[in-house]
Scaffold this active site. Structure first.
Site, PDB file in Angstrom:
ATOM      1  N   GLY A  30       0.772  -1.411   0.051  1.00  0.00           N
ATOM      2  CA  GLY A  30      -0.063   0.200   0.177  1.00  0.00           C
ATOM      3  C   GLY A  30       0.885   1.315  -0.090  1.00  0.00           C
ATOM      4  O   GLY A  30       1.945   1.383   0.398  1.00  0.00           O
ATOM      5  N   ASP A  78       4.616   1.250  -7.470  1.00  0.00           N
ATOM      6  CA  ASP A  78       3.546   1.940  -8.016  1.00  0.00           C
ATOM      7  C   ASP A  78       3.455   3.210  -8.416  1.00  0.00           C
ATOM      8  O   ASP A  78       2.274   3.885  -8.916  1.00  0.00           O
ATOM      9  CB  ASP A  78       2.121   1.703  -6.948  1.00  0.00           C
ATOM     10  CG  ASP A  78       1.614   0.346  -6.518  1.00  0.00           C
ATOM     11  OD1 ASP A  78       1.360  -0.443  -7.642  1.00  0.00           O
ATOM     12  OD2 ASP A  78       1.602  -0.059  -5.515  1.00  0.00           O
ATOM     13  N   HIS A  97      -3.289   3.305  -2.843  1.00  0.00           N
ATOM     14  CA  HIS A  97      -3.488   2.008  -3.076  1.00  0.00           C
ATOM     15  C   HIS A  97      -3.452   1.042  -1.992  1.00  0.00           C
ATOM     16  O   HIS A  97      -2.543   1.367  -0.984  1.00  0.00           O
ATOM     17  CB  HIS A  97      -2.323   1.730  -4.381  1.00  0.00           C
ATOM     18  CG  HIS A  97      -2.368   0.341  -4.481  1.00  0.00           C
ATOM     19  ND1 HIS A  97      -3.535  -0.421  -4.813  1.00  0.00           N
ATOM     20  CD2 HIS A  97      -1.470  -0.703  -4.186  1.00  0.00           C
ATOM     21  CE1 HIS A  97      -3.084  -1.607  -4.989  1.00  0.00           C
ATOM     22  NE2 HIS A  97      -1.743  -2.013  -4.841  1.00  0.00           N
ATOM     23  N   TYR A 216     -23.563  18.480   3.319  1.00  0.00           N
ATOM     24  CA  TYR A 216     -23.465  17.877   4.567  1.00  0.00           C
ATOM     25  C   TYR A 216     -22.000  18.674   5.191  1.00  0.00           C
ATOM     26  O   TYR A 216     -21.212  19.058   4.511  1.00  0.00           O
ATOM     27  CB  TYR A 216     -23.047  16.335   4.318  1.00  0.00           C
ATOM     28  CG  TYR A 216     -22.491  15.606   5.518  1.00  0.00           C
ATOM     29  CD1 TYR A 216     -23.258  15.239   6.422  1.00  0.00           C
ATOM     30  CD2 TYR A 216     -21.034  15.496   5.483  1.00  0.00           C
ATOM     31  CE1 TYR A 216     -22.683  14.152   7.379  1.00  0.00           C
ATOM     32  CE2 TYR A 216     -20.452  14.556   6.569  1.00  0.00           C
ATOM     33  CZ  TYR A 216     -21.324  13.965   7.401  1.00  0.00           C
ATOM     34  OH  TYR A 216     -20.894  13.421   8.636  1.00  0.00           O
TER      35      TYR A 216
END
Length: 222
Positions: A30, A78, A97, A216
């Site tokens: 990640g 990545d 990721h 919101y």
């Protein structure tokens, strides 16, 4: 190193702890990246470095072709995918990721997550789509991300047989999308074990998305 790069390194380093906090990553898998405002640069996690060992100084700087510009470590495997997204989508300020468990299970099936929760309508504006299978290392993953998300309201994509990539106006927004993607992937999976999830009408999805994106939360009085 200018102050914008220094601040972004600190922010991106801290955001990696959120991936651990929400159980979105295992070991060194990640990554989070963030675009440097006003420059053709982004910062990203170095390859194979433990989350416990990450410091702002270890976060590396790359140009939009994915070349290392500053840092003592090799950038994430990545990086080329992140770089392609930044080149193709100028509005994107952050990319994340993960291989989070439930969302990656949907990706392994090559199946989009249907919009059957109001939280999905709020954050994703519909289903979370599936992108094509692509090998790690080049920019094929980036091409798949962009091709899938262009014209789509979802800030997250399930890359087939791989995992989640999410985008946002900032690195923090991209992390939020990754967190929410795993949360709804888990809930919808459990719902399918109980029976058939009920779809939400498109008009209601549109209304929920508009409210969440434009009403919101706290808004500036200016």
């Amino acid at each position: 190193m200018n102050s914008r790069v220094r601040e972004l390194k600190e922010t991106v380093c801290a955001l990696h702890a959120e991936l651990v906090r929400y159980d979105l990553v295992a070991w060194t898998a990640g990554n989070v990246s963030g675009r440097v405002p006003g420059e053709d640069l982004f910062v990203i996690k170095p390859s194979g470095v433990s989350y416990d060992d990450l410091t702002p100084e270890s976060i590396v700087v790359c140009d939009l072709d994915g070349n290392l510009v500053e840092g003592d470590y090799a950038p994430s495997s990545d990086t080329a995918a992140h770089a392609y997204v930044y080149r193709a989508m100028p509005h994107v300020g952050g990319v994340v990721h993960t291989h989070s468990t439930y969302a990656s299970a949907w990706a392994a099936r090559g199946e989009a997550i249907p919009c059957v929760l109001t939280a999905m309508a709020d954050e994703f504006g519909g289903e979370i789509p599936v992108g094509p299978f692509a090998l790690i290392g080049g920019d094929d993953i980036g091409k798949g991300i962009v091709a899938t998300l262009e014209g789509h309201r979802s800030p997250a994509v399930l890359m087939q047989n791989h995992g989640v990539f999410s985008i946002g106006a900032s690195a923090k927004a991209a992390v939020k999308a990754a967190v929410m993607c795993e949360d709804v992937a888990r809930t919808v999976h459990i719902s399918r074990q109980l029976g058939t999830p009920l779809p939400i009408a498109q008009a209601d999805i549109d209304s929920l998305y508009d409210r969440y994106q434009n009403v919101y939360g706290q808004r500036s009085s200016r």
